[in-house]
Design an enzyme around this catalytic site. Sequence first.
Site, PDB file in Angstrom:
ATOM      1  N   ASN A 155       1.021  -1.241  -0.012  1.00  9.98           N
ATOM      2  CA  ASN A 155       0.028  -0.115  -0.120  1.00  9.98           C
ATOM      3  C   ASN A 155       0.783   1.539  -0.221  1.00  9.98           C
ATOM      4  O   ASN A 155       0.355   2.293  -0.366  1.00  9.98           O
ATOM      5  CB  ASN A 155      -0.820   0.045   1.083  1.00  9.98           C
ATOM      6  CG  ASN A 155      -0.470  -0.178   2.714  1.00  9.98           C
ATOM      7  OD1 ASN A 155       0.534  -0.446   2.652  1.00  9.98           O
ATOM      8  ND2 ASN A 155      -1.124   0.546   3.486  1.00  9.98           N
ATOM      9  N   ARG A 178      12.363  -8.016   0.504  1.00 16.04           N
ATOM     10  CA  ARG A 178      11.544  -8.557  -0.361  1.00 16.04           C
ATOM     11  C   ARG A 178      10.276  -7.799  -0.335  1.00 16.04           C
ATOM     12  O   ARG A 178       9.540  -7.826   0.380  1.00 16.04           O
ATOM     13  CB  ARG A 178      11.146 -10.221   0.119  1.00 16.04           C
ATOM     14  CG  ARG A 178      10.403 -10.581  -1.270  1.00 16.04           C
ATOM     15  CD  ARG A 178       9.463 -11.947  -0.840  1.00 16.04           C
ATOM     16  NE  ARG A 178       8.513 -12.024  -1.494  1.00 16.04           N
ATOM     17  CZ  ARG A 178       7.203 -11.362  -1.177  1.00 16.04           C
ATOM     18  NH1 ARG A 178       6.968 -10.677  -0.098  1.00 16.04           N
ATOM     19  NH2 ARG A 178       6.387 -11.363  -2.052  1.00 16.04           N
ATOM     20  N   GLY A 232       2.842  -5.347   7.598  1.00 12.96           N
ATOM     21  CA  GLY A 232       1.898  -6.116   6.852  1.00 12.96           C
ATOM     22  C   GLY A 232       0.528  -6.581   7.915  1.00 12.96           C
ATOM     23  O   GLY A 232       0.355  -5.860   8.770  1.00 12.96           O
ATOM     24  N   GLU A 254       4.957  -4.056  12.056  1.00 12.34           N
ATOM     25  CA  GLU A 254       4.081  -2.944  11.868  1.00 12.34           C
ATOM     26  C   GLU A 254       2.868  -3.524  11.312  1.00 12.34           C
ATOM     27  O   GLU A 254       2.828  -4.254  10.237  1.00 12.34           O
ATOM     28  CB  GLU A 254       4.525  -2.074  11.180  1.00 12.34           C
ATOM     29  CG  GLU A 254       5.675  -1.174  11.696  1.00 12.34           C
ATOM     30  CD  GLU A 254       5.070   0.145  12.780  1.00 12.34           C
ATOM     31  OE1 GLU A 254       6.007   0.737  13.371  1.00 12.34           O
ATOM     32  OE2 GLU A 254       3.868  -0.117  12.598  1.00 12.34           O
ATOM     33  N   CYS A 288      -3.046   1.593   7.016  1.00 12.39           N
ATOM     34  CA  CYS A 288      -3.055   1.059   8.154  1.00 12.39           C
ATOM     35  C   CYS A 288      -3.846   1.986   9.465  1.00 12.39           C
ATOM     36  O   CYS A 288      -4.221   1.240  10.480  1.00 12.39           O
ATOM     37  CB  CYS A 288      -1.829   0.462   8.783  1.00 12.39           C
ATOM     38  SG  CYS A 288      -0.534   1.753   8.986  1.00 12.39           S
ATOM     39  N   GLU A 462       8.671   2.910  14.245  1.00 14.48           N
ATOM     40  CA  GLU A 462       9.386   3.410  13.179  1.00 14.48           C
ATOM     41  C   GLU A 462       9.274   4.817  13.130  1.00 14.48           C
ATOM     42  O   GLU A 462       8.265   5.355  13.229  1.00 14.48           O
ATOM     43  CB  GLU A 462       8.942   2.746  11.927  1.00 14.48           C
ATOM     44  CG  GLU A 462       9.277   1.333  12.027  1.00 14.48           C
ATOM     45  CD  GLU A 462       8.926   0.303  10.812  1.00 14.48           C
ATOM     46  OE1 GLU A 462       8.090   0.800   9.725  1.00 14.48           O
ATOM     47  OE2 GLU A 462       9.481  -0.610  10.690  1.00 14.48           O
TER      48      GLU A 462
HETATM   49  N1  NAD Z   1       1.453  -0.853  10.827  1.00 16.46           N
HETATM   50  C1  NAD Z   1       2.019  -0.249   9.577  1.00 16.46           C
HETATM   51  O1  NAD Z   1       2.911   0.458   9.647  1.00 16.46           O
HETATM   52  C2  NAD Z   1       1.591  -0.694   8.428  1.00 16.46           C
HETATM   53  C3  NAD Z   1       1.717  -0.358   7.283  1.00 16.46           C
HETATM   54  C4  NAD Z   1       1.353  -0.723   5.971  1.00 16.46           C
HETATM   55  C5  NAD Z   1       0.247  -2.001   5.911  1.00 16.46           C
HETATM   56  N2  NAD Z   1       0.196  -2.267   7.229  1.00 16.46           N
HETATM   57  C6  NAD Z   1      -0.901  -3.562   7.125  1.00 16.46           C
HETATM   58  O2  NAD Z   1      -0.521  -4.302   6.015  1.00 16.46           O
HETATM   59  C7  NAD Z   1      -1.780  -4.977   5.439  1.00 16.46           C
HETATM   60  C8  NAD Z   1      -1.895  -4.736   3.941  1.00 16.46           C
HETATM   61  O3  NAD Z   1      -0.641  -5.219   3.487  1.00 16.46           O
HETATM   62  P1  NAD Z   1      -0.404  -6.459   2.893  1.00 16.46           P
HETATM   63  O4  NAD Z   1      -1.921  -6.854   2.202  1.00 16.46           O
HETATM   64  O5  NAD Z   1       0.655  -6.456   1.984  1.00 16.46           O
HETATM   65  O6  NAD Z   1      -0.272  -7.540   3.865  1.00 16.46           O
HETATM   66  P2  NAD Z   1       0.331  -9.026   3.719  1.00 16.46           P
HETATM   67  O7  NAD Z   1       0.511  -9.243   5.440  1.00 16.46           O
HETATM   68  O8  NAD Z   1      -0.623  -9.958   3.028  1.00 16.46           O
HETATM   69  O9  NAD Z   1       1.745  -8.808   3.297  1.00 16.46           O
HETATM   70  C9  NAD Z   1       2.712  -8.238   3.805  1.00 16.46           C
HETATM   71  C10 NAD Z   1       4.027  -8.698   3.074  1.00 16.46           C
HETATM   72  O10 NAD Z   1       4.315 -10.041   3.562  1.00 16.46           O
HETATM   73  C11 NAD Z   1       4.249 -10.759   2.142  1.00 16.46           C
HETATM   74  N3  NAD Z   1       3.550 -12.333   2.880  1.00 16.46           N
HETATM   75  C12 NAD Z   1       2.274 -12.427   2.763  1.00 16.46           C
HETATM   76  N4  NAD Z   1       1.915 -13.649   3.417  1.00 16.46           N
HETATM   77  C13 NAD Z   1       3.185 -14.209   3.661  1.00 16.46           C
HETATM   78  C14 NAD Z   1       3.609 -15.374   4.355  1.00 16.46           C
HETATM   79  N5  NAD Z   1       2.860 -16.312   4.700  1.00 16.46           N
HETATM   80  N6  NAD Z   1       5.132 -15.497   4.370  1.00 16.46           N
HETATM   81  C15 NAD Z   1       5.960 -14.665   4.187  1.00 16.46           C
HETATM   82  N7  NAD Z   1       5.454 -13.545   3.426  1.00 16.46           N
HETATM   83  C16 NAD Z   1       4.295 -13.398   3.500  1.00 16.46           C
HETATM   84  C17 NAD Z   1       3.401 -10.051   1.356  1.00 16.46           C
HETATM   85  O11 NAD Z   1       3.990 -10.702  -0.022  1.00 16.46           O
HETATM   86  C18 NAD Z   1       3.905  -8.905   1.537  1.00 16.46           C
HETATM   87  O12 NAD Z   1       5.311  -8.453   1.058  1.00 16.46           O
HETATM   88  C19 NAD Z   1      -2.798  -4.379   6.456  1.00 16.46           C
HETATM   89  O13 NAD Z   1      -3.221  -5.276   7.338  1.00 16.46           O
HETATM   90  C20 NAD Z   1      -2.207  -2.819   6.893  1.00 16.46           C
HETATM   91  O14 NAD Z   1      -2.919  -2.619   8.026  1.00 16.46           O
HETATM   92  C21 NAD Z   1       0.389  -1.920   8.322  1.00 16.46           C
HETATM   93  O1  LIG Z   2      -0.538   2.046   5.853  1.00 14.45           O
HETATM   94  C1  LIG Z   2      -0.053   2.733   6.868  1.00 14.45           C
HETATM   95  C2  LIG Z   2       1.549   3.278   6.744  1.00 14.45           C
HETATM   96  O2  LIG Z   2       1.955   3.120   7.725  1.00 14.45           O
HETATM   97  C3  LIG Z   2       1.629   4.655   5.738  1.00 14.45           C
HETATM   98  S1  LIG Z   2       1.373   6.049   6.186  1.00 14.45           S
HETATM   99  O3  LIG Z   2       1.838   6.083   7.595  1.00 14.45           O
HETATM  100  O4  LIG Z   2      -0.006   5.959   6.480  1.00 14.45           O
HETATM  101  O5  LIG Z   2       1.563   6.791   5.557  1.00 14.45           O
END
Ligand code: NAD
Ligand SMILES: O=C[C@H](O)CS(=O)(=O)O
Length: 484
Positions: A155, A178, A232, A254, A288, A462
């Site tokens: 995202n 990755r 993620g 995160e 997020c 972070e």
């Molecule tokens: N807290 C934060 O700062 C923050 C920031 C951005 C996104 N997010 C969260 O991330 C999520 C959306 O992102 P997403 O769809 O990419 O999340 P995701 O957990 O599906 O994937 C995150 C990363 O992990 C990899 N991945 C997925 N499953 C895996 C596995 N079983 N083993 C190893 N790697 C794996 C994905 O390819 C990707 O690179 C939302 O829940 C969002 O809230 C959190």
């Molecule tokens: O998805 C949330 C990330 O932390 C990006 S931002 O902090 O909202 O810019």
Amino acid sequence: MNLQFPELMRTQPYVDGRWVQCGRSFAVNNPADGGKVADVGDADVPLAESALEAAAAAFPAWRDRTAAERCRLLHRWCELIVEHQEDLALIITTEQGKPLAEARAELANAWAFVEWFAEEGKRVYGETIPAPGTDRRIVVIRQPVGVVAALTPWNFPSSMITRKAAPALAVGCTFVLRPASATPLSALALAKLADMAGIPAGVFNVVPSSASQAIGRLFTESPRVAKFSFTGSTAVGRELMARCASTVKRVSLELGGNAPFLVFDDADLDAAVAGAMASKYRNAGQTCICANRFFVQRSVQDAFADRLAAAVKALKVGPGTAAGVDIGPLISTEALQDVDALVRQSVAAGATLVCGGRPHALGGTFYEPTILKGVSNDMPIAVNEIFGPVSPLIVFDTEAEAVQLANDTPYGLASYCYARDIGRIWRVAEGLEYGMVGINEAVLTNASAPFGGVKQSGLGREGSRYGLDEYLEIKYLCLGGMQQ
Ligand SMILES: NC(=O)c1ccc[n+]([C@@H]2O[C@H](COP(=O)([O-])OP(=O)(O)OC[C@H]3O[C@@H](n4cnc5c(N)ncnc54)[C@H](O)[C@@H]3O)[C@@H](O)[C@H]2O)c1
Ligand SMILES: O=C[C@H](O)CS(=O)(=O)O
């Protein structure tokens, strides 16, 4: 993609300072129209392993550079990101879908992390502690943890990378990334600029791969990796954290959120609506820290809902490269279906549609900006992280009820409170079980602040000086023989 600097369009893994040809590739598609953007070299586990070896080999020399030398290289990286920001923004929008204006804003955050940590890296202070006896001296030093392996989401394809890589490199760690398979091009462009900045081979490596699980196992279980950093979903983060136990790795997580957005009867409603729009509809709701549940005090529920509806109905939906677009496509068909299912299930459970509530007439993965009212905290739209342009409105009567409802979730990332009574603001801010609280402000992200969550929204921070600690170890030196 029409880039001013075509060299930024990289489609091969970047390992040990080289662009590696792969036997296989995977497609990166534009979510706005489903068209193919590029075929990207598909790194396998052996190549990811070689990246870890390169990072391990590069670590001693990078660690032993002075902080000032690392600072200069990071500043040069930052300058190049700024210089190429238009191309980088177009790459973000093309592979992720967000409006260009938002892609530029993401890049401003991305380079701000590099700039911030270039300087913070020169402030890794130690300390002396008064010894319990005259025969010794106590000294504390802080040293880089070593090789960092990271997985990042789709995202925010640029800022989620520099938010990790900048502090890691600043303190002398080396880094293997990755990126999400949907958005690897931004990561590879950042690698190109790091290479141009003179960051040495092996220090920053990018291995795009469709083998997410296999590489996740490598990153979490390899003894070469000192620190695993993940951004993620909570579900995946939980699984990967468990895998890190086999080598007792340092872990930063995160994870997901379910942000409450509290609007009290003494709030500035225009400010609250502006904050709601900025928080909820950014990146089509795919962040997020998006407001995920709106808790509105009963006496102002209609005034808030009417003003919010007027603003939401004015949003322009379309491809991120089109002028004046506010809401781009969701990242995938599955994402669209997930959002639509949450809306439909909640309407079936008794919620009322104020506007939107279905896939957009544009088709593809576009979804209508939506407001639901009459929502209860146990409905699917309130229990789940929506990750779409949907505002659920929940009514409350008392301050205590609002805080109790807001906290009734396993998540604890961001939260928001709009009120003007200073006593209420302090009571609510202290009562919310979240890592971050926006008070009459909905745009929280900046490099100087500690970003992160509690409960099942993550571990660590972070950004800010706290973000440096994730990549440092404390060492205690006991100097004996001091007795004359
Ligand atoms: N807290 C934060 O700062 C923050 C920031 C951005 C996104 N997010 C969260 O991330 C999520 C959306 O992102 P997403 O769809 O990419 O999340 P995701 O957990 O599906 O994937 C995150 C990363 O992990 C990899 N991945 C997925 N499953 C895996 C596995 N079983 N083993 C190893 N790697 C794996 C994905 O390819 C990707 O690179 C939302 O829940 C969002 O809230 C959190
Ligand atoms: O998805 C949330 C990330 O932390 C990006 S931002 O902090 O909202 O810019």
